[in-house]
Design a protein around this motif. Sequence first.
Motif, mmCIF file in Angstrom:
data_model
loop_
_atom_site.group_PDB
_atom_site.id
_atom_site.type_symbol
_atom_site.label_atom_id
_atom_site.label_comp_id
_atom_site.label_asym_id
_atom_site.label_seq_id
_atom_site.Cartn_x
_atom_site.Cartn_y
_atom_site.Cartn_z
ATOM 1 N N ASN A 1 0.822 -1.210 0.000
ATOM 2 C CA ASN A 1 0.000 0.000 0.000
ATOM 3 C C ASN A 1 0.857 1.261 0.000
ATOM 4 O OD1 ASN A 1 -2.301 -1.568 0.049
ATOM 5 N ND2 ASN A 1 -2.640 -1.349 2.256
ATOM 6 N N LYS B 1 -5.627 5.420 -10.180
ATOM 7 C CA LYS B 1 -6.150 4.396 -9.283
ATOM 8 C C LYS B 1 -5.855 3.003 -9.827
ATOM 9 C CE LYS B 1 -10.331 3.066 -6.778
ATOM 10 N NZ LYS B 1 -11.771 3.379 -6.532
ATOM 11 N N LYS C 1 -3.483 0.021 -8.040
ATOM 12 C CA LYS C 1 -3.938 -1.341 -7.771
ATOM 13 C C LYS C 1 -3.023 -2.363 -8.434
ATOM 14 C CE LYS C 1 -7.135 -4.448 -6.502
ATOM 15 N NZ LYS C 1 -6.703 -5.670 -7.202
ATOM 16 N N SER D 1 0.271 -2.520 -6.435
ATOM 17 C CA SER D 1 0.064 -3.184 -5.150
ATOM 18 C C SER D 1 -0.031 -4.694 -5.330
ATOM 19 C CB SER D 1 -1.208 -2.646 -4.485
ATOM 20 O OG SER D 1 -1.460 -3.322 -3.276
ATOM 21 N N ASP D 2 -0.804 -5.117 -6.320
ATOM 22 C CA ASP D 2 -0.957 -6.550 -6.579
ATOM 23 C C ASP D 2 0.364 -7.173 -7.013
ATOM 24 O OD1 ASP D 2 -3.620 -6.342 -5.966
ATOM 25 O OD2 ASP D 2 -4.324 -6.338 -8.039
#
Length: 269
Positions: A149, A159, A163, A166-167
């Motif tokens: 994060n 955004k 994501k 982060s993944d």
Amino acid sequence: MRYVYTRDDVKIFYRLIGTGPTTILFVHPPGMGHITFKQQLPLSKDFRLLYVDLRGNGNSDSGSVSIKFPLLARDLYDVCQQLDIDKVFICGYSNGASIAMETAIRYPNLVEGLLLIGAFSEVDSLLLGGEFLLGITASKMKMMQLLANVISNAHSYSKAFGKEMSDYFLRTDADILYQMYLEGLFYNCTKKLPSISCPILLIYGQKDYYVHHYQYKFMKRHRDTKVIYVSGARHQIPTKHSTILNAITKQFIQNQKMDTKTKGSHSTP
């Protein structure tokens, strides 16, 4: 997905994109993977881009030995050998710049030039050391979601990309990340800088204050170091200031190619 195998049979993920005689190899910081340089894809119009997930990161396998930067440099050399690439410019970001330098030190015939973003030849300040210690502690405690994060929020330009990063970060094993942070904290190539035979371009964010002083270590010891500051930038130049970074990269490589041609013509009888 495309993979090559290192000399100790570890599977390394790569992407080779674009055309042209010149290849840029991108080296990411711990855990972040090759998608760190997604915004550099427009450079594929002029160059071949070699994206790699370092051993134990992203889609690459870990192997069975401890992570050390000389090992990661050897992996990068092996990837180039497997792909029949005999010359590269290396773009290394943050601690990825340390791995880029180690590659240039160990394999001078491979590296035509270094573009080092937010680079440091050693960790000698409390602020930078503190960042490493936070990463070491969090990874040792298996706090991977927290790290994912923090890293993705710092580098996100949308955004969707936040994501994605982060993944991708979560594909790295916590123990591998711990080893990489620990290696990064104690890595020191300052005294070896004179042995780097290729030109170095240091790229710092104007507001990335705590790494600015490292430029003087380079300029004192390396005969061909230049420095560029990116106005208004902090550390996250590849993702948040990609347009200027891509322009800087293109200009640096073109200048080096021109210098090589000029030196070649002067040496002709």
